[in-house]
Design a protein around this motif. Structure first.
Motif, mmCIF file in Angstrom:
data_model
loop_
_atom_site.group_PDB
_atom_site.id
_atom_site.type_symbol
_atom_site.label_atom_id
_atom_site.label_comp_id
_atom_site.label_asym_id
_atom_site.label_seq_id
_atom_site.Cartn_x
_atom_site.Cartn_y
_atom_site.Cartn_z
ATOM 1 N N SER A 128 43.364 42.114 52.570
ATOM 2 C CA SER A 128 42.618 43.005 51.701
ATOM 3 C C SER A 128 42.467 42.348 50.339
ATOM 4 O O SER A 128 43.317 41.571 49.913
ATOM 5 C CB SER A 128 43.326 44.340 51.562
ATOM 6 O OG SER A 128 44.616 44.161 51.018
ATOM 7 N N GLN A 129 41.390 42.627 49.647
ATOM 8 C CA GLN A 129 41.197 42.106 48.310
ATOM 9 C C GLN A 129 40.875 43.261 47.395
ATOM 10 O O GLN A 129 40.156 44.186 47.746
ATOM 11 C CB GLN A 129 40.058 41.074 48.297
ATOM 12 C CG GLN A 129 40.438 39.800 49.032
ATOM 13 C CD GLN A 129 39.416 38.713 48.888
ATOM 14 O OE1 GLN A 129 38.362 38.782 49.465
ATOM 15 N NE2 GLN A 129 39.717 37.709 48.091
ATOM 16 N N ASN A 157 50.935 46.961 37.787
ATOM 17 C CA ASN A 157 52.078 46.627 36.947
ATOM 18 C C ASN A 157 51.659 45.531 35.962
ATOM 19 O O ASN A 157 52.000 45.583 34.777
ATOM 20 C CB ASN A 157 53.227 46.154 37.828
ATOM 21 C CG ASN A 157 54.448 45.738 37.036
ATOM 22 O OD1 ASN A 157 54.418 44.758 36.297
ATOM 23 N ND2 ASN A 157 55.536 46.484 37.168
ATOM 24 N N ASN A 158 50.962 44.540 36.482
ATOM 25 C CA ASN A 158 50.441 43.481 35.633
ATOM 26 C C ASN A 158 49.253 42.821 36.312
ATOM 27 O O ASN A 158 48.992 43.061 37.502
ATOM 28 C CB ASN A 158 51.522 42.437 35.297
ATOM 29 C CG ASN A 158 52.006 41.670 36.513
ATOM 30 O OD1 ASN A 158 51.315 40.815 37.028
ATOM 31 N ND2 ASN A 158 53.213 41.994 36.987
ATOM 32 N N GLN A 199 47.266 38.947 36.635
ATOM 33 C CA GLN A 199 47.471 37.519 36.420
ATOM 34 C C GLN A 199 46.184 36.760 36.723
ATOM 35 O O GLN A 199 45.343 37.221 37.491
ATOM 36 C CB GLN A 199 48.589 37.014 37.340
ATOM 37 C CG GLN A 199 49.904 37.748 37.136
ATOM 38 C CD GLN A 199 50.941 37.357 38.160
ATOM 39 O OE1 GLN A 199 50.968 36.220 38.624
ATOM 40 N NE2 GLN A 199 51.799 38.292 38.526
ATOM 41 N N LEU A 211 49.733 35.732 32.484
ATOM 42 C CA LEU A 211 50.025 37.077 32.960
ATOM 43 C C LEU A 211 49.899 38.052 31.804
ATOM 44 O O LEU A 211 50.338 37.748 30.689
ATOM 45 C CB LEU A 211 51.440 37.117 33.541
ATOM 46 C CG LEU A 211 52.019 38.440 34.031
ATOM 47 C CD1 LEU A 211 53.029 38.169 35.139
ATOM 48 C CD2 LEU A 211 52.686 39.235 32.906
ATOM 49 N N ARG A 244 50.692 42.221 31.026
ATOM 50 C CA ARG A 244 51.288 43.436 31.569
ATOM 51 C C ARG A 244 50.369 44.629 31.303
ATOM 52 O O ARG A 244 49.522 44.592 30.410
ATOM 53 C CB ARG A 244 52.661 43.670 30.959
ATOM 54 C CG ARG A 244 53.651 42.567 31.301
ATOM 55 C CD ARG A 244 55.031 42.857 30.741
ATOM 56 N NE ARG A 244 55.934 41.737 30.934
ATOM 57 C CZ ARG A 244 56.672 41.550 32.022
ATOM 58 N NH1 ARG A 244 56.603 42.398 33.031
ATOM 59 N NH2 ARG A 244 57.467 40.502 32.108
ATOM 60 N N VAL A 285 49.158 42.999 40.506
ATOM 61 C CA VAL A 285 50.449 43.328 41.096
ATOM 62 C C VAL A 285 50.607 44.836 41.020
ATOM 63 O O VAL A 285 50.510 45.413 39.928
ATOM 64 C CB VAL A 285 51.598 42.631 40.358
ATOM 65 C CG1 VAL A 285 52.941 42.988 41.006
ATOM 66 C CG2 VAL A 285 51.380 41.128 40.345
ATOM 67 N N GLY A 336 56.163 47.614 43.056
ATOM 68 C CA GLY A 336 56.429 46.609 44.078
ATOM 69 C C GLY A 336 55.944 45.249 43.650
ATOM 70 O O GLY A 336 55.713 45.011 42.466
ATOM 71 N N PHE A 337 55.788 44.355 44.615
ATOM 72 C CA PHE A 337 55.400 43.003 44.291
ATOM 73 C C PHE A 337 54.163 42.550 45.052
ATOM 74 O O PHE A 337 53.830 41.382 45.051
ATOM 75 C CB PHE A 337 56.558 42.047 44.598
ATOM 76 C CG PHE A 337 57.792 42.361 43.812
ATOM 77 C CD1 PHE A 337 58.882 42.955 44.415
ATOM 78 C CD2 PHE A 337 57.852 42.081 42.461
ATOM 79 C CE1 PHE A 337 60.014 43.261 43.694
ATOM 80 C CE2 PHE A 337 58.984 42.380 41.721
ATOM 81 C CZ PHE A 337 60.075 42.972 42.343
ATOM 82 N N LYS A 338 53.480 43.492 45.687
ATOM 83 C CA LYS A 338 52.283 43.119 46.433
ATOM 84 C C LYS A 338 51.246 42.590 45.459
ATOM 85 O O LYS A 338 50.908 43.255 44.480
ATOM 86 C CB LYS A 338 51.738 44.327 47.184
ATOM 87 C CG LYS A 338 50.543 44.024 48.071
ATOM 88 C CD LYS A 338 50.163 45.258 48.868
ATOM 89 C CE LYS A 338 48.978 44.995 49.787
ATOM 90 N NZ LYS A 338 48.652 46.192 50.585
ATOM 91 N N THR A 339 50.741 41.394 45.698
ATOM 92 C CA THR A 339 49.820 40.718 44.793
ATOM 93 C C THR A 339 48.513 40.472 45.515
ATOM 94 O O THR A 339 48.497 39.787 46.536
ATOM 95 C CB THR A 339 50.432 39.392 44.293
ATOM 96 O OG1 THR A 339 51.714 39.665 43.714
ATOM 97 C CG2 THR A 339 49.536 38.742 43.263
ATOM 98 N N ILE A 340 47.450 41.038 44.961
ATOM 99 C CA ILE A 340 46.136 40.975 45.594
ATOM 100 C C ILE A 340 45.178 40.191 44.714
ATOM 101 O O ILE A 340 45.105 40.425 43.502
ATOM 102 C CB ILE A 340 45.568 42.398 45.815
ATOM 103 C CG1 ILE A 340 46.532 43.227 46.671
ATOM 104 C CG2 ILE A 340 44.199 42.327 46.472
ATOM 105 C CD1 ILE A 340 46.722 42.731 48.067
ATOM 106 N N PHE A 341 44.433 39.286 45.328
ATOM 107 C CA PHE A 341 43.510 38.417 44.612
ATOM 108 C C PHE A 341 42.068 38.875 44.752
ATOM 109 O O PHE A 341 41.687 39.471 45.760
ATOM 110 C CB PHE A 341 43.618 36.977 45.132
ATOM 111 C CG PHE A 341 44.870 36.286 44.713
ATOM 112 C CD1 PHE A 341 46.059 36.501 45.377
ATOM 113 C CD2 PHE A 341 44.863 35.429 43.622
ATOM 114 C CE1 PHE A 341 47.232 35.880 44.970
ATOM 115 C CE2 PHE A 341 46.026 34.797 43.204
ATOM 116 C CZ PHE A 341 47.211 35.019 43.880
ATOM 117 N N GLY A 342 41.284 38.537 43.739
ATOM 118 C CA GLY A 342 39.853 38.755 43.801
ATOM 119 C C GLY A 342 39.154 37.587 44.469
ATOM 120 O O GLY A 342 39.786 36.638 44.931
#
Lengths: 111, 116
Positions: free
Chosen positions: A1-2, A30-31, A33, A48, A50, A92, A96-102
């Motif tokens: 997913s993006q 959360n932040n 990047q 990064l 926040r 992010v 949690g720490f799930k990190t999704i990119f464009g």
């Protein structure tokens, strides 16, 4: 997913000019990047910001974040040919720490 | 190790075969991520681990994809009955994953999978 959408998809500028890329996202974060990827290589973290920050600087990079509009921008000042790369924003999620990119902006800086 | 190591760097296989891709994260990094990237696209989230457990596997496209991290360090992404559409660069990243909430990812160079 993006999650993020960057614009423009591609940007071509002359060396010495500034480059601005924008990113929009959909959920609470959360932040946020920014990463850079040279052709055929892995991604490298740039900066990064926040969720409680509005602006951040690092050398020739300036990042802004507007959580009310769910958007961010990356400004590269005094661009160099070596800045030619793809730039991705990543969010992010909260809790949690799930990190999704464009999908990224492809920047080409002409010498 | 000093960085995130992925093997193999290139894998060519035939449709229907089984493939394993390995990721060796930075020592001490508790979080490990798998992404898939097609040409001209951004990294597509697949799964991430916090320690040995999969904290979020919502990005795995179907049950042909599976990933493990049995000792909380090295991870293996397993793809069964490969299809041509699985062709992509598979990226692994790791992070400290701690309470700072910052979670900066360090990426490996990727494993390029080509399914003929």
């Amino acid at each position: 997913s993006q999650q993020g959408e960057e614009d423009p998809q591609a940007l071509s500028i002359q060396e010495g000019e500034n480059a601005t890329m924008n990113c929009s996202y959909k959920t609470s974060i959360n932040n946020l990047q920014w990463y850079r990827q040279n052709s055929g290589r892995g991604l490298v973290h740039l900066i990064l910001i926040r969720s409680n920050e509005r602006e951040k600087h690092s050398r020739r990079l300036r990042v802004t974040l507007d959580t009310s509009k769910k958007s961010s921008s990356l400004l590269i000042t005094a661009s160099r040919a070596a800045d030619t790369a793809s730039y991705f924003c990543a969010t992010v999620n909260t809790g949690g720490f799930k990190t999704i990119f464009g999908a990224g902006t492809r920047l080409f800086v002409k010498a | 190790g000093a960085g995130v190591s992925q093997t193999p760097s290139n894998k060519v296989t035939e449709k229907g075969k089984y493939v394993e891709l390995r990721c060796d994260p930075i020592s001490g990094h508790t979080a490990l991520y798998w992404y898939r990237q097609s040409l001209g696209q951004g990294p597509e989230f697949l799964i991430y681990f916090q320690g040995t457990g999969a904290a979020d596997d919502s990005g795995l496209p179907n049950d042909r994809f599976f990933a493990v991290r049995p000792e909380g360090s090295v991870s293996t992404l397993k793809i069964q009955r490969t299809e041509r559409g699985d062709s992509a660069v598979y990226l692994c990243a790791s992070s400290l994953g701690g309470g700072s909430g910052a979670n900066v990812l360090t990426f490996g160079a990727g494993s390029r999978l080509t399914v003929l």
